[in-house]
Design a protein around this motif. Structure first.
Motif, PDB file in Angstrom:
ATOM      1  N   GLU A 403     144.030  79.310  83.702  1.00 27.22           N
ATOM      2  CA  GLU A 403     143.480  79.546  81.997  1.00 27.22           C
ATOM      3  C   GLU A 403     143.892  78.704  80.905  1.00 27.22           C
ATOM      4  O   GLU A 403     143.579  77.926  79.910  1.00 27.22           O
ATOM      5  N   SER A 406     141.870  75.479  80.756  1.00 29.38           N
ATOM      6  CA  SER A 406     141.038  75.345  81.059  1.00 29.38           C
ATOM      7  C   SER A 406     139.788  74.336  80.024  1.00 29.38           C
ATOM      8  O   SER A 406     138.297  73.827  80.659  1.00 29.38           O
ATOM      9  N   ASN A 407     140.472  72.903  79.918  1.00 27.18           N
ATOM     10  CA  ASN A 407     139.764  71.564  79.586  1.00 27.18           C
ATOM     11  C   ASN A 407     139.005  71.114  80.629  1.00 27.18           C
ATOM     12  O   ASN A 407     138.274  69.859  80.588  1.00 27.18           O
ATOM     13  N   SER A 408     140.152  71.609  82.361  1.00 29.32           N
ATOM     14  CA  SER A 408     139.843  70.516  83.233  1.00 29.32           C
ATOM     15  C   SER A 408     138.688  71.180  83.858  1.00 29.32           C
ATOM     16  O   SER A 408     138.645  72.447  84.065  1.00 29.32           O
ATOM     17  N   GLU A 409     137.456  70.626  84.294  1.00 23.98           N
ATOM     18  CA  GLU A 409     136.718  70.903  85.626  1.00 23.98           C
ATOM     19  C   GLU A 409     136.901  70.872  86.294  1.00 23.98           C
ATOM     20  O   GLU A 409     136.496  71.774  87.174  1.00 23.98           O
ATOM     21  N   THR A 411     140.375  71.338  89.157  1.00 19.51           N
ATOM     22  CA  THR A 411     141.875  71.080  89.235  1.00 19.51           C
ATOM     23  C   THR A 411     142.204  70.986  90.635  1.00 19.51           C
ATOM     24  O   THR A 411     143.891  70.534  91.148  1.00 19.51           O
ATOM     25  N   GLU A 446     144.707  65.877  79.719  1.00 20.26           N
ATOM     26  CA  GLU A 446     143.645  66.450  79.129  1.00 20.26           C
ATOM     27  C   GLU A 446     143.479  67.830  78.137  1.00 20.26           C
ATOM     28  O   GLU A 446     142.569  68.861  77.655  1.00 20.26           O
ATOM     29  N   ASN A 447     144.582  68.831  78.608  1.00 19.21           N
ATOM     30  CA  ASN A 447     145.025  70.048  77.855  1.00 19.21           C
ATOM     31  C   ASN A 447     145.956  70.386  77.143  1.00 19.21           C
ATOM     32  O   ASN A 447     146.792  71.041  76.730  1.00 19.21           O
ATOM     33  N   SER A 448     145.819  68.834  76.758  1.00 22.06           N
ATOM     34  CA  SER A 448     147.232  68.613  75.505  1.00 22.06           C
ATOM     35  C   SER A 448     146.850  67.811  74.333  1.00 22.06           C
ATOM     36  O   SER A 448     145.831  66.748  74.361  1.00 22.06           O
ATOM     37  N   GLU A 449     148.247  68.061  73.768  1.00 24.43           N
ATOM     38  CA  GLU A 449     147.216  67.753  72.227  1.00 24.43           C
ATOM     39  C   GLU A 449     148.522  65.978  71.737  1.00 24.43           C
ATOM     40  O   GLU A 449     148.468  65.334  71.249  1.00 24.43           O
ATOM     41  N   HIS A 511     139.535  61.399  76.129  1.00 23.61           N
ATOM     42  CA  HIS A 511     139.195  61.695  75.054  1.00 23.61           C
ATOM     43  C   HIS A 511     138.402  60.304  74.305  1.00 23.61           C
ATOM     44  O   HIS A 511     137.837  60.653  73.584  1.00 23.61           O
TER      45      HIS A 511
END
Length: 517
Positions: A403, A406-409, A411, A446-449, A511
């Motif tokens: 969870e 979640s941005n990764s298709e 893992t 992928e899931n971080s800013e 991105h």
């Protein structure tokens, strides 16, 4: 007095026999009539199919039509008493031959019920007259302890009954002691006709290669205890229970007392209603615990394998195999404890934390017992070993951790396949871990800013890193504890360094623009 006994045996039983039970009785009596007097016959019927009912009716009919006596043998004291009660309900007057039994009046009885060890002592002391025993019935006949008594009954017809006609000892196969096997109804048929409940199985991929096999052919208590008392395994058990069986009556099987005690404390500390039972409990304690278990709707009972035979509690909703076994018999017996039907219960839950499903196939899958009886070693040699089972596992992130990604298709990263390709291309095995680190870094970015988010996510990958290193260790055939421990720590450091050094570059690749300042 003999006449009185036979008069009592004429009493009709109020037990309703099902058609498959009547069919079995007919088949068995055909063998009595057509085979030699000292024939050894084995009858198989799944747990819950009513073996005791069948052989009690056989005893009743045999005594009615023959002027010889019957002896029923069991391997546990509880089974002895249960069998005696069942025979009495069929109108068969019987004497329990236990260590305290007075045998002065033995000639008044035409049926004896005895436990193996007691009987062995009584026969060696010449205390019991068995000269006119024509039929010997052996309950749970797969136990090897019975074979030492066969020498006393060289002229008797022996009928062994069991759910699993497979000896635990390769040296003493059942076809060495029995002339023929009659397989009874299959589990699938009994489920279809609503005699047994259907098992709904949840199984987890477990790393079990640290387990050692003992002289009895099964996993040792010591190695099982070391693995199953670890915090990770106790947490996995608690999670599995919470997810699939919260609030349901649950029986947990463990390999060893220490594991069961640790399970007890883990569940108790989580505020759950649990008790622990092992073979050191007194009769009184055992009775109290089983009464509590029967009467408490959400009770959890953690035990060692003492409740595998002769224990009937139809209210059980969940069986948890918190252990691995190499014994097909034990596998079937443990799950069979949940298969009793009751009012509106048509299914029950099984949670497998020992890769047992992979080892033996689903409970209730049609096993060819006839073939297993004829060639037990052929069957035993084909049971999959742990290396083989675990080679096919696909270790991915747990659902909870997924969870956070979640941005990764995708893992999952296939260490085994990457190693094969690298080796084929003549590359060093080190590149496998380098590519794994790059993929881990990529899903973190992928899931971080920012880089701090990515480093926080990297901490959640501990279990996935451990799994990847285990597989890598097997690929390069180096799996000592110290080496793997060093590799795991080194991997985490390199992943963190990679993220710090390459965050901006990877972010832009993913991105199409650099991270916002």
């Amino acid at each position: 007095m003999q006449e009185t006994v036979f008069e009592l045996q004429e009493k009709k039983t109020d037990k309703e026999l099902y058609s498959y039970q009547q069919g079995a009785i007919q088949q068995i009596f055909e063998k009595f009539d057509n085979e030699r007097d000292d024939y050894h016959l084995l009858y198989q019927l799944p747990t819950g199919g009513g073996k005791t009912v069948i052989f009690s009716e056989i005893v009743r009919q045999y005594l009615k039509n023959h002027s010889k006596k019957v002896l029923v043998m069991t391997h546990r004291v509880e089974l002895c008493n249960q069998t005696s009660k069942m025979l009495t309900s069929f109108g068969v007057v019987n004497k329990v031959v236990n260590s305290k039994a007075n045998l002065d009046d033995q000639e008044k009885y035409s049926c004896y019920v005895a436990m193996v060890e007691t009987l062995n002592n009584r026969l060696n002391d010449d205390k019991l007259d068995i000269s006119d025993v024509g039929l010997v019935i052996i309950d749970e006949a797969h136990y090897n302890s019975f074979t030492k008594l066969f020498k006393f009954f060289e002229n008797s017809f022996i009928l062994g009954v069991t759910a699993t006609p497979l000896s635990s000892n390769k040296e003493t196969p059942m076809n060495g002691n029995y002339d023929e096997l009659i397989p009874g109804e299959s589990i699938e048929n009994l489920i279809e006709n609503e005699f047994l409940a259907r098992a709904e199985v949840f199984h987890y991929d477990m790393g079990l290669t640290s387990l050692e096999v003992g002289s009895n052919g099964d996993y040792t208590v010591k190695s099982s205890s070391d693995l199953y008392t670890s915090p990770a395994m106790l947490n996995k058990l608690l999670e599995a229970y919470t997810k699939h069986s919260q609030g349901k009556k649950t029986l947990i099987f463990n390999n060893g007392i220490e594991t069961s005690v640790q399970v007890y404390y883990t569940f108790k500390n989580a505020g759950l209603p649990i008790m622990h039972l092992d073979n050191t409990a007194t009769k009184k304690q055992r009775k109290q615990i089983l009464k509590w278990f029967r009467e408490t709707p959400d009770a959890i009972l953690t035990s060692v394998s003492i409740l595998t035979t002769g224990f009937d509690e139809p209210t059980i909703d969940t069986i948890i195999l918190n252990r691995a076994t190499k014994s097909l018999t034990l596998y079937y017996q443990m799950i069979g404890r949940g298969s009793r039907v009751l009012n509106n219960k048509s299914k029950f839950t099984v949670i497998d934390l020992g890769n047992n499903l992979y080892r033996f196939g689903p409970w209730g899958a049609d096993l060819d017992w006839g073939a297993i009886f004829k060639s037990p070693n052929y069957y035993m040699d084909r049971i999959r070993d742990d290396e083989d089972i675990e080679a096919s596992f696909k270790h991915d992130l747990s659902e909870e951790i997924k969870e956070e990604f979640s941005n990764s298709e995708e893992t999952y990263f296939d260490i085994r396949e990457t190693y094969k390709q690298a080796t084929f291309a003549g590359e060093s095995s080190k590149v496998v871990l380098e590519r794994s680190i790059a993929q881990h870094a990529s899903i973190c970015v992928e899931n971080s800013e920012d880089v701090y988010d990515a480093l926080a996510l990297a901490k959640l990958l501990k279990e996935d890193i451990d799994n990847r290193i285990q597989v890598y260790g097997k690929c390069i055939s180096k799996s000592t504890y110290n080496f793997l421990h060093w590799l795991k720590e080194d991997y985490k450091k390199k992943l963190n360094s990679y993220l710090r050094e390459n965050f901006d570059e990877v972010f832009e690749e993913i991105h199409g623009h650099p991270p916002e300042e």
